[in-house]
Motif scaffolding. Sequence first.
Motif, mmCIF file in Angstrom:
data_model
loop_
_atom_site.group_PDB
_atom_site.id
_atom_site.type_symbol
_atom_site.label_atom_id
_atom_site.label_comp_id
_atom_site.label_asym_id
_atom_site.label_seq_id
_atom_site.Cartn_x
_atom_site.Cartn_y
_atom_site.Cartn_z
ATOM 1 N N SER A 71 0.876 -1.167 0.000
ATOM 2 C CA SER A 71 0.000 0.000 0.000
ATOM 3 C C SER A 71 0.913 1.216 0.000
ATOM 4 C CB SER A 71 -0.890 -0.010 1.245
ATOM 5 O OG SER A 71 -1.606 1.196 1.371
ATOM 6 N N CYS A 72 0.708 2.112 -0.961
ATOM 7 C CA CYS A 72 1.605 3.257 -1.148
ATOM 8 C C CYS A 72 0.855 4.571 -0.976
ATOM 9 C CB CYS A 72 2.196 3.188 -2.557
ATOM 10 S SG CYS A 72 3.167 4.620 -3.049
ATOM 11 N N LYS A 73 1.411 5.446 -0.180
ATOM 12 C CA LYS A 73 0.928 6.827 -0.107
ATOM 13 C C LYS A 73 1.857 7.633 -1.006
ATOM 14 C CE LYS A 73 0.159 10.782 2.860
ATOM 15 N NZ LYS A 73 0.124 11.324 4.212
ATOM 16 N N ALA A 74 1.383 7.917 -2.220
ATOM 17 C CA ALA A 74 2.236 8.567 -3.221
ATOM 18 C C ALA A 74 2.250 10.085 -3.104
ATOM 19 C CB ALA A 74 1.790 8.159 -4.621
ATOM 20 N N LYS A 75 1.119 10.671 -2.666
ATOM 21 C CA LYS A 75 1.005 12.128 -2.566
ATOM 22 C C LYS A 75 0.621 12.505 -1.140
ATOM 23 C CE LYS A 75 -0.751 12.313 -7.276
ATOM 24 N NZ LYS A 75 -1.969 12.456 -8.051
ATOM 25 N N GLU A 76 0.926 13.708 -0.784
ATOM 26 C CA GLU A 76 0.665 14.186 0.571
ATOM 27 C C GLU A 76 -0.812 14.070 0.962
ATOM 28 O OE1 GLU A 76 1.997 14.889 4.061
ATOM 29 O OE2 GLU A 76 3.438 15.035 2.424
ATOM 30 N N ASN A 77 -1.726 14.296 0.001
ATOM 31 C CA ASN A 77 -3.149 14.249 0.327
ATOM 32 C C ASN A 77 -3.783 12.869 0.147
ATOM 33 O OD1 ASN A 77 -2.933 14.357 -2.433
ATOM 34 N ND2 ASN A 77 -4.657 15.750 -2.733
ATOM 35 N N ASP A 78 -3.001 11.841 -0.187
ATOM 36 C CA ASP A 78 -3.503 10.467 -0.277
ATOM 37 C C ASP A 78 -3.722 9.913 1.125
ATOM 38 O OD1 ASP A 78 -3.325 10.534 -3.016
ATOM 39 O OD2 ASP A 78 -1.496 9.333 -3.145
ATOM 40 N N ILE A 79 -4.517 8.834 1.200
ATOM 41 C CA ILE A 79 -4.690 8.175 2.492
ATOM 42 C C ILE A 79 -3.371 7.524 2.889
ATOM 43 C CG2 ILE A 79 -7.159 7.773 2.167
ATOM 44 C CD1 ILE A 79 -6.455 4.821 1.596
ATOM 45 N N ALA A 84 -4.496 -2.990 5.607
ATOM 46 C CA ALA A 84 -5.690 -3.549 4.958
ATOM 47 C C ALA A 84 -5.531 -3.581 3.440
ATOM 48 C CB ALA A 84 -6.929 -2.751 5.357
ATOM 49 N N ASP A 85 -5.077 -2.471 2.866
ATOM 50 C CA ASP A 85 -4.880 -2.434 1.410
ATOM 51 C C ASP A 85 -3.743 -3.363 0.973
ATOM 52 O OD1 ASP A 85 -6.933 -0.600 1.163
ATOM 53 O OD2 ASP A 85 -5.611 1.137 1.029
ATOM 54 N N ALA A 86 -2.667 -3.406 1.758
ATOM 55 C CA ALA A 86 -1.539 -4.277 1.426
ATOM 56 C C ALA A 86 -1.955 -5.745 1.483
ATOM 57 C CB ALA A 86 -0.375 -4.009 2.380
ATOM 58 N N THR A 108 4.921 -4.347 7.501
ATOM 59 C CA THR A 108 5.872 -3.347 7.978
ATOM 60 C C THR A 108 5.883 -2.115 7.080
ATOM 61 O OG1 THR A 108 8.155 -3.012 8.672
ATOM 62 C CG2 THR A 108 7.813 -4.365 6.727
ATOM 63 N N LEU A 109 6.144 -0.967 7.666
ATOM 64 C CA LEU A 109 6.349 0.249 6.883
ATOM 65 C C LEU A 109 7.785 0.243 6.382
ATOM 66 C CD1 LEU A 109 4.591 3.031 8.985
ATOM 67 C CD2 LEU A 109 4.033 2.371 6.638
ATOM 68 N N ILE A 110 7.975 0.527 5.099
ATOM 69 C CA ILE A 110 9.325 0.570 4.544
ATOM 70 C C ILE A 110 9.527 1.883 3.803
ATOM 71 C CG2 ILE A 110 9.472 -1.940 4.322
ATOM 72 C CD1 ILE A 110 9.109 -1.549 1.285
ATOM 73 N N GLU A 111 10.768 2.245 3.576
ATOM 74 C CA GLU A 111 11.093 3.422 2.786
ATOM 75 C C GLU A 111 11.072 3.037 1.317
ATOM 76 O OE1 GLU A 111 14.575 5.608 3.919
ATOM 77 O OE2 GLU A 111 14.207 5.236 6.054
ATOM 78 N N ASP A 112 10.551 3.946 0.508
ATOM 79 C CA ASP A 112 10.454 3.690 -0.913
ATOM 80 C C ASP A 112 10.627 5.019 -1.641
ATOM 81 O OD1 ASP A 112 9.454 1.690 -3.114
ATOM 82 O OD2 ASP A 112 8.298 3.536 -3.421
ATOM 83 N N GLN A 113 11.292 5.007 -2.775
ATOM 84 C CA GLN A 113 11.563 6.248 -3.492
ATOM 85 C C GLN A 113 10.323 6.823 -4.186
ATOM 86 O OE1 GLN A 113 14.940 5.720 -6.032
ATOM 87 N NE2 GLN A 113 16.346 5.404 -4.336
ATOM 88 N N GLN A 114 9.354 5.966 -4.564
ATOM 89 C CA GLN A 114 8.157 6.469 -5.237
ATOM 90 C C GLN A 114 7.025 6.816 -4.278
ATOM 91 O OE1 GLN A 114 9.131 3.251 -6.898
ATOM 92 N NE2 GLN A 114 10.278 4.225 -8.523
ATOM 93 N N CYS A 115 7.113 6.384 -3.030
ATOM 94 C CA CYS A 115 6.037 6.592 -2.067
ATOM 95 C C CYS A 115 6.528 7.423 -0.889
ATOM 96 C CB CYS A 115 5.537 5.254 -1.524
ATOM 97 S SG CYS A 115 4.930 4.129 -2.798
#
Length: 131
Positions: A71-79, A84-86, A108-115
């Motif tokens: 599950s990726c939050k790509a933009k600041e205003n995204d959920i 649940a989504d993952a 787990t929460l991970i660091e990602d360059q696109q998210c």
Amino acid sequence: MKIISIKQIVSLLTISTVTLLSACANGPSVETNLDKENFDEYFAAGNVTVYQTEDELPGKVVSLGLIEGESCKAKENDIPANAADARTMAREKAASMEANAVVFTSCTLIEDQQCLEMMVCYGKAFQVSDH
């Protein structure tokens, strides 16, 4: 003042209804890009049951492999990225492997360059049968 009888009202309603229905019957046809395969893919996760542990798996069990979903939050205003989504994405992947059961091992929460943030859930896919 002219008084309208019940018989006249019923006749008017009947004529109006028939006119409206016949107008709709010859209306424009609608074409969409929806097909049965898209629905099957969209609802595939619903065919995969989540179990807490492998010991809970009923019947004959065949392990089909490891799965993951994100599950990726790509933009600041995204959920926010969420489990649940993952997990739903992982269940969709399990369904594509013809699995009908899943046991999640971790999220787990991970660091990602696109998210801005990414939640990844890992699990195992199984095919469970009654015999």
